[in-house]
Design a protein around this motif. Sequence first.
Motif, PDB file in Angstrom:
ATOM      1  N   PHE B  90     -39.312  -5.361  45.650  1.00  0.00           N
ATOM      2  CA  PHE B  90     -37.996  -5.385  46.287  1.00  0.00           C
ATOM      3  C   PHE B  90     -36.892  -5.929  45.384  1.00  0.00           C
ATOM      4  O   PHE B  90     -37.155  -6.623  44.406  1.00  0.00           O
ATOM      5  CB  PHE B  90     -38.041  -6.184  47.595  1.00  0.00           C
ATOM      6  N   ASP B 111     -31.205  -7.256  31.202  1.00  0.00           N
ATOM      7  CA  ASP B 111     -31.979  -8.433  30.807  1.00  0.00           C
ATOM      8  C   ASP B 111     -33.323  -8.574  31.528  1.00  0.00           C
ATOM      9  O   ASP B 111     -34.342  -8.832  30.898  1.00  0.00           O
ATOM     10  CB  ASP B 111     -31.159  -9.706  30.976  1.00  0.00           C
ATOM     11  N   ALA B 112     -33.293  -8.397  32.845  1.00  0.00           N
ATOM     12  CA  ALA B 112     -34.559  -8.558  33.588  1.00  0.00           C
ATOM     13  C   ALA B 112     -35.582  -7.471  33.238  1.00  0.00           C
ATOM     14  O   ALA B 112     -36.751  -7.788  32.996  1.00  0.00           O
ATOM     15  CB  ALA B 112     -34.294  -8.617  35.084  1.00  0.00           C
ATOM     16  N   VAL B 116     -38.267  -9.641  31.795  1.00  0.00           N
ATOM     17  CA  VAL B 116     -39.208  -9.914  32.876  1.00  0.00           C
ATOM     18  C   VAL B 116     -40.284  -8.830  32.899  1.00  0.00           C
ATOM     19  O   VAL B 116     -41.469  -9.107  32.879  1.00  0.00           O
ATOM     20  CB  VAL B 116     -38.496  -9.995  34.239  1.00  0.00           C
ATOM     21  N   ARG B 160     -27.855  -3.907  38.698  1.00  0.00           N
ATOM     22  CA  ARG B 160     -28.831  -4.868  38.185  1.00  0.00           C
ATOM     23  C   ARG B 160     -30.124  -4.815  39.006  1.00  0.00           C
ATOM     24  O   ARG B 160     -31.223  -4.852  38.456  1.00  0.00           O
ATOM     25  CB  ARG B 160     -28.219  -6.273  38.238  1.00  0.00           C
ATOM     26  N   ALA B 161     -29.959  -4.701  40.338  1.00  0.00           N
ATOM     27  CA  ALA B 161     -31.140  -4.635  41.207  1.00  0.00           C
ATOM     28  C   ALA B 161     -31.894  -3.320  40.992  1.00  0.00           C
ATOM     29  O   ALA B 161     -33.121  -3.299  40.928  1.00  0.00           O
ATOM     30  CB  ALA B 161     -30.725  -4.789  42.661  1.00  0.00           C
ATOM     31  N   LEU B 164     -34.521  -2.599  38.007  1.00  0.00           N
ATOM     32  CA  LEU B 164     -35.922  -3.032  38.098  1.00  0.00           C
ATOM     33  C   LEU B 164     -36.759  -2.046  38.910  1.00  0.00           C
ATOM     34  O   LEU B 164     -37.941  -2.291  39.158  1.00  0.00           O
ATOM     35  CB  LEU B 164     -36.002  -4.432  38.714  1.00  0.00           C
TER      36      LEU B 164
END
Lengths: 215, 252
Positions: B90, B111-112, B116, B160-161, B164
Amino acid sequence: MSLSTMLASMGEGMLRTCLIFFLTLLFSLPLGMVIMFMRRSRILLIRGIAHILIAVLRGTPLMLQLLMWYFGPFYLFGWSIRGYRFTAIILGFSINYAAYFAEIYRGGFESISKGQYEAAEILGYSRVQTFFKIILPQVIKTILPSVTNEIITLVKDTSLAFTLAYNEMFSLAKQIAASQTSFMPFIIAGVFYFVANYAVAFGMERVEKALDYYH
Amino acid sequence: MILQMNGIQKSFGGLEVLKDISLHVDAGEVVSIIGPSGSGKSTLLRCATFLEKVDAGEITYMDTTAVRTGGDGHAVYLPHKELNSVKRYFGLVFQQFNLFPHYSVLKNVMDAPVHVQKRNKEEVREEAMAILKKMDLDTRADAYPCQLSGGQQQRVAIARALALKPAILFFDEPTSALDPELTGEVLKVIRQLAEEKMTMVVVTHEMPFARAVSNRVLFMDKGVVVEQGHPEDVFGDPQQERTRQFLRNYQR
């Protein structure tokens, strides 16, 4: 005594002053971080210890603390340690300044909104990544002006090392002024502190400018 | 099924904010949650995204049950590591955007995925630029959040969300911090995502938007789901008096 002789005899003192200054920064900046984390600990005991530590370190004169560090081991425990003078000075300065830095850091961390931590958590950053990539850079930007103030105070505070009869620059200036009945050493000392602090302020302003690309 | 929440209970210091709430979201569905302030809508999203821990109940993403009610009636979460692997399912868009101010628009988005998810930087950059282009922000890739309008910042937060690649995207009052003009540009983006069959749960006060975009609407009040159903039913012919009363107040 000519001006150049005076400068030459004070020169070694200047080096000692610089040594106190840089070593204090080297130890107190990270140590302040440790005290700040203790102060923000979830464990009441650790938080309490940090609270008292900060209160004592900020609430008593640095000069007194220096005397405590130097004479304490002997009067309290009967230890006489050889060549301890300089160590006592660095201990006294570093721990005192760490307390101030801890409070500055704390202010910086508290100014970061909870949303930054939550966004990082949702995006999957680890705790270490969140700290070093997201939070710390913003904290550094926030605290720079206060840190600059503290560093400037440190430059001037180095003269307190005279309490432990350590021949840093200002102690020498006083000795020379007394023996030569001259005012010149004080002027040299004044110029030295002023130039050093001007350099500190200039450097820190450059850093602040470099971080000015966001707010 | 993307998300299944069952019997969620959550109290803050004796105040019951969520009383036995269940929520089911299928792939491609857009679910809107409406209701007065303090009804528990945001808390429900925060529980679904593990920002708050539930007191009791069950949360399942895809085929992984992340939270279940243990023998003593209290919620039991998966261990840290396994919970983290559920988190990649999510994304969440905040009311206050919460962009990283020291990162450029592009770095906020990249970045993520890079640090990540450890994906290839060039590949991520291409994708990030494509997402930003879709958000009509590709020309602002090098800008910093403080140089953008609120609407642009929220679109960056959505980008940004999305970067991912979440299976489901939550929105917590995404336009409540924006003025009406900027609200429009953010809603447009969400609507576009809905057309692309992105699975979304949107907590919102924008009634016409909820009616037009969602497949299902939940009306919450005082910690319970009072009514839910197709938007035309909930908005057009509400069955509960509390729903009617709430919607009347909105038709000004």
